[in-house]
Design an enzyme around this catalytic site. Structure first.
Site, short mmCIF file in Angstrom:
data_model
loop_
_atom_site.label_atom_id
_atom_site.label_comp_id
_atom_site.label_asym_id
_atom_site.label_seq_id
_atom_site.Cartn_x
_atom_site.Cartn_y
_atom_site.Cartn_z
N HIS A 133 7.28 -4.49 15.31
CA HIS A 133 5.82 -4.38 15.30
C HIS A 133 5.22 -3.76 16.57
CE1 HIS A 133 5.87 -6.26 11.51
NE2 HIS A 133 5.74 -7.52 11.85
N HIS A 208 -1.39 -7.17 9.06
CA HIS A 208 -0.48 -8.31 8.97
C HIS A 208 -1.21 -9.61 8.59
CE1 HIS A 208 3.09 -10.65 9.65
NE2 HIS A 208 3.76 -9.62 10.13
N GLU A 346 2.71 -6.43 3.56
CA GLU A 346 2.46 -5.38 4.55
C GLU A 346 2.80 -4.03 3.93
OE1 GLU A 346 4.75 -6.87 8.14
OE2 GLU A 346 4.78 -8.59 6.80
C1 GLA Z 1 7.06 -9.49 9.81
C2 GLA Z 1 8.51 -9.59 9.90
C3 GLA Z 1 8.92 -11.02 9.89
C4 GLA Z 1 8.22 -11.78 11.00
C5 GLA Z 1 6.75 -11.60 10.89
C6 GLA Z 1 6.04 -12.21 12.05
O1 GLA Z 1 6.61 -9.75 8.56
O2 GLA Z 1 9.17 -8.89 8.88
O3 GLA Z 1 10.29 -11.12 10.06
O4 GLA Z 1 8.66 -11.31 12.24
O5 GLA Z 1 6.43 -10.25 10.83
O6 GLA Z 1 6.49 -13.48 12.33
#
Ligand code: GLA
Length: 382
Positions: A133, A208, A346
């Protein structure tokens, strides 16, 4: 005796009239207030978008984050359906990306490395051996500039951020815009993303938000029913990096091509589910027949009757079932968010695309404009 100067008054009156005309043409303005100050003293603002359908979205200029989203249930009763914090400190300290805009690269890049035009770029590793991210201080931890772009028929908030060349290891100065649009008469929130660069780079932007359609953020989401318009998914290794394979969902717990209860197969003895501790995978969306956002996912909560549809122009969607929520994040109203009390959808390009030439490209070059759109559409049923 002093004579009142008539001309300035007349001019002032005309100005007032002209501004009121302008205001009505540009639509109702957003409600804005200060949300707080960052630890280094920058003021952060909170913008309320609301419409005639009982939908209300609140966005802050920190992380271009959607902090609250109220939508009616089957009885017309509105409730907040997204996880988040009460104050800015929560968002500054938080590790779960609640409601945030994610960039420069949403999802994982293997070993925090990729090669572009023959140059190796190294990114911070913030998720085991990988970069997740956008790195340690991704777009979710940046201050954005917000402008009210409301117009007749829609409340609109545009947020901009300039990510400098080399920030979190990525090449090129990237100018990003995220626009939230809430139409006055339609139950949907649209998110449009654009970006330009001055040097070849990679980009993958997403939002997110963690949804809980029950409106009770203490309840698990495992009884929600999910549909994904996706015939394949991208299997991962034990660190959640795609192997490169596009695997058919048919006959696996990843088949949501017909609505299925999220919790029904989540604990099956399946290597992919073990790696994710539940669902935390990218689905390959069915090809779009025309341009513009097409239906990717639909979620139904039988208790409240709320339905969320996600439409997107993106080729993939990460369905994450909140497996890492462990009751330590102190959310709105002091609520501790427990395991699987929220799910994420997402919309995105596939994880680790810069290291997978067979995946749709995430490269952005100078002169091009990155453009993606995602629509959250709300309704309810019996
Ligand atoms: C995304 C990732 C997950 C986790 C979340 C935040 O969705 O794919 O593995 O890291 O973000 O916790």
């Amino acid at each position: 005796m002093t004579r009142l100067p008539v001309l300035p008054f007349a001019f002032f009156g005309f100005l007032m009239f002209a501004t009121s005309l302008l205001a009505s043409e540009s639509g109702p303005k957003l409600q804005v207030s200060e949300f707080g100050r960052t630890s280094d003293g920058v003021s952060i603002y909170r913008y309320v978008l609301s419409n005639n359908k009982g939908v209300e979205a609140v966005v802050i200029s920190y992380g271009a984050t959607l902090v609250s989203l109220k939508v009616p249930d089957r009885n017309g009763k509105a409730a907040d359906i997204v996880l988040g914090y009460d104050n800015l400190d929560g968002y500054e300290q938080g590790k779960s990306y609640f409601g945030a805009t994610i960039g420069r690269y949403g999802n994982r890049i293997a070993r925090g490395e990729f090669t572009l035009d023959g140059t190796l770029f190294r990114l911070p590793k913030n998720d085991g051996p990988n970069s997740l991210h956008g790195g340690i201080r991704g777009f979710n931890k940046r201050v954005w500039t917000a402008v009210d772009r409301s117009r007749a028929g829609a409340q609109v908030l545009e947020l901009s951020y300039t990510s400098l060349d080399g920030e979190e290891g990525y090449p090129g100065t990237l100018k990003v815009k995220v626009t939230y649009t809430l139409p006055a008469e339609t139950s949907e929130l649209r998110i449009d993303y654009t970006a330009t660069t001055d040097r070849d780079t990679v980009v993958n932007l997403t939002n997110h938000s963690y949804f809980n359609l029950s409106g009770d953020l203490s309840k698990e989401i495992v009884e929600h029913q999910l549909l994904l318009q996706a015939p394949q998914f991208t299997p991962v290794d034990s660190t959640l990096i795609p192997t490169g394979e596009l695997r058919a969902v048919r006959g696996t717990p990843f088949d949501f091509t017909k609505p299925a209860v999220i919790g029904a197969r989540i604990d099956q003895d399946d290597e992919q589910l073990k790696f994710g501790k539940g669902y935390d995978h990218n689905w390959v969306l069915a090809k779009a027949e025309k341009t513009g956002p097409r239906l990717a996912a639909e979620v139904f909560d039988p208790t409240s009757g709320r339905v969320l549809q996600v439409l997107t122009t993106e080729p993939g969607i990460q369905f994450y079932s909140g497996n890492f929520l462990d009751g330590t994040a102190k959310g709105k109203g002091g609520q501790l968010y427990a395991h699987r009390t929220g799910f994420c959808l997402e919309t995105q390009h596939f994880p680790d695309s810069p290291n997978h030439p067979n995946f749709p490209s995430t490269v952005l070059k100078p002169g091009e404009t990155y453009r993606t759109s995602t629509v959250l559409r709300f309704s309810s049923r019996k």
